[in-house]
Design a protein around this motif. Structure first.
Motif, PDB file in Angstrom:
ATOM      1  N   GLY A 100       0.818  -1.199   0.000  1.00 59.84           N
ATOM      2  CA  GLY A 100       0.000   0.000   0.000  1.00 59.84           C
ATOM      3  C   GLY A 100       0.853   1.252   0.000  1.00 59.84           C
ATOM      4  O   GLY A 100       2.086   1.202  -0.032  1.00 59.84           O
ATOM      5  N   TYR A 101       0.163   2.384   0.052  1.00 60.54           N
ATOM      6  CA  TYR A 101       0.841   3.688   0.037  1.00 60.54           C
ATOM      7  C   TYR A 101       1.442   3.996   1.411  1.00 60.54           C
ATOM      8  O   TYR A 101       2.628   4.270   1.535  1.00 60.54           O
ATOM      9  N   ARG A 102       0.606   3.938   2.459  1.00 61.23           N
ATOM     10  CA  ARG A 102       1.086   4.085   3.838  1.00 61.23           C
ATOM     11  C   ARG A 102       0.645   2.844   4.593  1.00 61.23           C
ATOM     12  O   ARG A 102      -0.550   2.567   4.699  1.00 61.23           O
ATOM     13  N   GLY A 268      -4.273   3.773   7.515  1.00 59.67           N
ATOM     14  CA  GLY A 268      -3.247   3.962   6.500  1.00 59.67           C
ATOM     15  C   GLY A 268      -3.803   3.790   5.105  1.00 59.67           C
ATOM     16  O   GLY A 268      -4.974   4.055   4.846  1.00 59.67           O
ATOM     17  N   GLY A 269      -2.945   3.356   4.198  1.00 63.96           N
ATOM     18  CA  GLY A 269      -3.358   3.212   2.804  1.00 63.96           C
ATOM     19  C   GLY A 269      -3.472   4.563   2.141  1.00 63.96           C
ATOM     20  O   GLY A 269      -2.649   5.457   2.335  1.00 63.96           O
ATOM     21  N   GLU A 270      -4.520   4.728   1.362  1.00 70.28           N
ATOM     22  CA  GLU A 270      -4.807   5.992   0.697  1.00 70.28           C
ATOM     23  C   GLU A 270      -6.316   6.087   0.509  1.00 70.28           C
ATOM     24  O   GLU A 270      -7.035   5.113   0.741  1.00 70.28           O
ATOM     25  N   PRO A 271      -6.849   7.257   0.100  1.00 71.18           N
ATOM     26  CA  PRO A 271      -8.301   7.469   0.150  1.00 71.18           C
ATOM     27  C   PRO A 271      -9.149   6.488  -0.654  1.00 71.18           C
ATOM     28  O   PRO A 271     -10.331   6.334  -0.355  1.00 71.18           O
ATOM     29  N   LEU A 295     -20.703   2.205   5.425  1.00 67.77           N
ATOM     30  CA  LEU A 295     -20.114   2.570   4.133  1.00 67.77           C
ATOM     31  C   LEU A 295     -20.769   1.833   2.965  1.00 67.77           C
ATOM     32  O   LEU A 295     -20.273   1.886   1.838  1.00 67.77           O
ATOM     33  N   GLN A 296     -21.883   1.186   3.247  1.00 71.46           N
ATOM     34  CA  GLN A 296     -22.586   0.436   2.194  1.00 71.46           C
ATOM     35  C   GLN A 296     -22.936   1.369   1.020  1.00 71.46           C
ATOM     36  O   GLN A 296     -23.473   2.454   1.206  1.00 71.46           O
ATOM     37  N   GLY A 297     -22.605   0.918  -0.171  1.00 72.65           N
ATOM     38  CA  GLY A 297     -22.866   1.713  -1.359  1.00 72.65           C
ATOM     39  C   GLY A 297     -21.718   2.616  -1.753  1.00 72.65           C
ATOM     40  O   GLY A 297     -21.635   3.073  -2.894  1.00 72.65           O
ATOM     41  N   PHE A 298     -20.821   2.897  -0.806  1.00 71.75           N
ATOM     42  CA  PHE A 298     -19.671   3.765  -1.082  1.00 71.75           C
ATOM     43  C   PHE A 298     -18.370   2.982  -1.224  1.00 71.75           C
ATOM     44  O   PHE A 298     -17.469   3.388  -1.953  1.00 71.75           O
ATOM     45  N   ALA A 299     -18.260   1.871  -0.490  1.00 75.68           N
ATOM     46  CA  ALA A 299     -17.010   1.112  -0.492  1.00 75.68           C
ATOM     47  C   ALA A 299     -17.274  -0.337  -0.121  1.00 75.68           C
ATOM     48  O   ALA A 299     -18.251  -0.659   0.562  1.00 75.68           O
ATOM     49  N   ASP A 300     -16.376  -1.215  -0.586  1.00 70.79           N
ATOM     50  CA  ASP A 300     -16.361  -2.598  -0.125  1.00 70.79           C
ATOM     51  C   ASP A 300     -15.466  -2.648   1.099  1.00 70.79           C
ATOM     52  O   ASP A 300     -14.306  -2.235   1.055  1.00 70.79           O
ATOM     53  N   VAL A 301     -15.999  -3.158   2.199  1.00 71.06           N
ATOM     54  CA  VAL A 301     -15.262  -3.249   3.449  1.00 71.06           C
ATOM     55  C   VAL A 301     -15.048  -4.723   3.755  1.00 71.06           C
ATOM     56  O   VAL A 301     -16.004  -5.468   3.966  1.00 71.06           O
ATOM     57  N   ILE A 302     -13.792  -5.149   3.774  1.00 71.04           N
ATOM     58  CA  ILE A 302     -13.484  -6.556   3.960  1.00 71.04           C
ATOM     59  C   ILE A 302     -12.370  -6.718   4.983  1.00 71.04           C
ATOM     60  O   ILE A 302     -11.640  -5.771   5.287  1.00 71.04           O
ATOM     61  N   SER A 303     -12.252  -7.917   5.505  1.00 70.68           N
ATOM     62  CA  SER A 303     -11.203  -8.201   6.473  1.00 70.68           C
ATOM     63  C   SER A 303      -9.911  -8.588   5.762  1.00 70.68           C
ATOM     64  O   SER A 303      -9.900  -8.885   4.565  1.00 70.68           O
ATOM     65  N   ARG A 304      -8.829  -8.583   6.519  1.00 71.17           N
ATOM     66  CA  ARG A 304      -7.546  -9.032   5.974  1.00 71.17           C
ATOM     67  C   ARG A 304      -7.657 -10.463   5.448  1.00 71.17           C
ATOM     68  O   ARG A 304      -7.178 -10.772   4.347  1.00 71.17           O
ATOM     69  N   VAL A 305      -8.292 -11.332   6.213  1.00 71.87           N
ATOM     70  CA  VAL A 305      -8.438 -12.730   5.805  1.00 71.87           C
ATOM     71  C   VAL A 305      -9.225 -12.835   4.506  1.00 71.87           C
ATOM     72  O   VAL A 305      -8.851 -13.592   3.594  1.00 71.87           O
ATOM     73  N   ILE A 328      -8.706  -4.371   8.534  1.00 69.21           N
ATOM     74  CA  ILE A 328      -9.874  -4.076   7.706  1.00 69.21           C
ATOM     75  C   ILE A 328      -9.407  -3.275   6.499  1.00 69.21           C
ATOM     76  O   ILE A 328      -8.568  -2.373   6.632  1.00 69.21           O
ATOM     77  N   LEU A 329      -9.935  -3.596   5.327  1.00 67.38           N
ATOM     78  CA  LEU A 329      -9.623  -2.860   4.109  1.00 67.38           C
ATOM     79  C   LEU A 329     -10.885  -2.178   3.606  1.00 67.38           C
ATOM     80  O   LEU A 329     -11.956  -2.788   3.582  1.00 67.38           O
ATOM     81  N   VAL A 330     -10.756  -0.921   3.199  1.00 68.51           N
ATOM     82  CA  VAL A 330     -11.882  -0.146   2.671  1.00 68.51           C
ATOM     83  C   VAL A 330     -11.558   0.203   1.227  1.00 68.51           C
ATOM     84  O   VAL A 330     -10.702   1.058   0.954  1.00 68.51           O
TER      85      VAL A 330
END
Length: 375
Positions: A100-102, A268-271, A295-305, A328-330
């Motif tokens: 990732g970025y950060r 972290g990461g980026e926007p 964040l439903q409808g705006f982003a997929d939110v998933i776990s590291r696994v 968690i990843l967004v």
């Protein structure tokens, strides 16, 4: 949660396969690319295949050479640190560890910007990114290796992580860099030459893909690449990722007063692809459910696994890479960007063009053959 990958992502050639193909070509092995006397890899940072087609009239050298089959898939996340490293090592982020970025440095419990904070964070590029570069592999095979870029990149930590084994040469303008790359390939038999062109990415971040500045940067690069390629030299033009424009009203701000930082240690990461790290004594499942709902409808939110099981970081993820991936990843959808409202530096909110997610505009990049590679 089952993450739906973009259509064609799994079946499209990956930019992680570019390095092995170039090495095979200069070794004389017949693979996807024909055998050549020398090879040049031109990376146009930020140039997606979709915006290139949309602006075909401003790219009269590149656009006609890109058929429907002349595309490749970027890696995840679609960000420079991850994707350039995959291009220059031949492995996915799960192996080279630039995820990732950060991202989190677990040893220091702090976020590290993978492009600019190596020295200030005390991170060693040689151990953080341990995969052999394409240049090291070329030199091991007896081939000269060169990297052509801007002078300010010569001694950066990111360059030490990704350009090891290459002799760095600098030139200021786009035309001068391309000309130098052509000259090096012609003068050194069996050479592998990398030519980095960041102008499109810079213009896109500041003004957007639909801007006159972005078009001007594309025209400049296209004109430089129109110059005649030396005999026997194969040129491959590709990119690390594409880009989408995010209008200000599509920015979501995660502020502590709204509870977004409850149980969160780092964001972290980026926007367009956040790595979210939870507090050690917090159960991530509850936070995951709440973020997924809000964040439903705006982003997929998933776990590291879930991300690793889906193969987003590649078929293999090392222990070192796993430890850097957020709990968690967004992953932003459409043209949304999600910002940490408590971050010290909010300058990124001024960016128009952005990347990191999984839209076709971000992950589809050109795979254009020129010179002795042309079909």
């Amino acid at each position: 949660m089952s993450l739906m990958l973009p259509s064609g992502l799994e079946s499209t050639r990956s930019i992680a396969g570019v390095a092995p193909q170039l090495l095979a070509a200069i070794d004389g092995a017949r693979a996807d690319l024909p055998a050549v006397r020398s090879a040049v890899l031109v990376v146009v940072d930020g140039l997606g295949a979709i915006p290139l087609r949309a602006h075909a009239g401003h790219a009269r050298t590149l656009a006609p050479r890109m058929s429907k089959k002349d595309i490749a898939a970027a890696v995840f996340p679609t960000t420079t640190a991850a994707a350039l490293t995959s291009l220059l090592t031949g492995v996915a982020p799960g192996v080279h560890g630039m995820v990732g970025y950060r991202v989190l440095d677990p040893a220091q419990d702090r976020l590290v910007n993978q492009l600019s904070e190596w020295e200030s964070a005390g991170v060693d590029p040689l151990t953080w990114q341990g995969a052999p570069t394409v240049f090291e592999q070329a030199c091991a095979g007896g081939h000269p290796a060169f990297a052509v870029g801007l002078k300010e990149y010569a001694d950066s930590g990111f360059s030490r992580a990704t350009l090891r084994g290459a002799e760095f040469r600098s030139a200021r303008s786009v035309g001068e860099r391309v000309e130098l790359a052509w000259e090096l390939a012609a003068a050194h038999e069996g050479a592998l030459v990398y030519c980095y062109l960041p102008e499109v990415d810079k213009a896109g971040h500041k003004h957007g893909v639909a801007s006159g500045s972005w078009v001007a940067a594309l025209e400049d690069i296209d004109a430089a690449l129109a110059r005649r390629v030396p005999d026997g030299v194969g040129v491959l033009v590709t990119a690390d990722h594409g880009m989408v424009d995010v209008p200000s009203h599509r920015q979501l701000l995660l502020e502590a007063k709204d509870g977004w930082h409850d149980g969160i240690r780092h964001i972290g990461g980026e926007p367009r692809m956040l790595h979210v790290y939870t507090e050690p004594d917090t159960e991530p499942a509850g936070i995951l459910a709440r973020w997924r709902r809000d964040l439903q409808g705006f982003a997929d939110v998933i776990s590291r696994v879930e991300a690793i099981d889906a193969g987003l970081f590649g078929p293999l993820v090392t222990d070192a890479a796993r430890a850097r991936i957020g709990d968690i990843l967004v992953i932003a959808r459409s043209n949304v960007a999600v910002y940490d409202g408590e971050a010290d530096d909010q300058r990124g909110r001024g960016m128009v063009g952005q990347h990191g997610g999984l839209t076709p505009e971000e992950w589809r990049v050109p795979f254009i053959r020129m010179g002795a590679f042309a079909r």
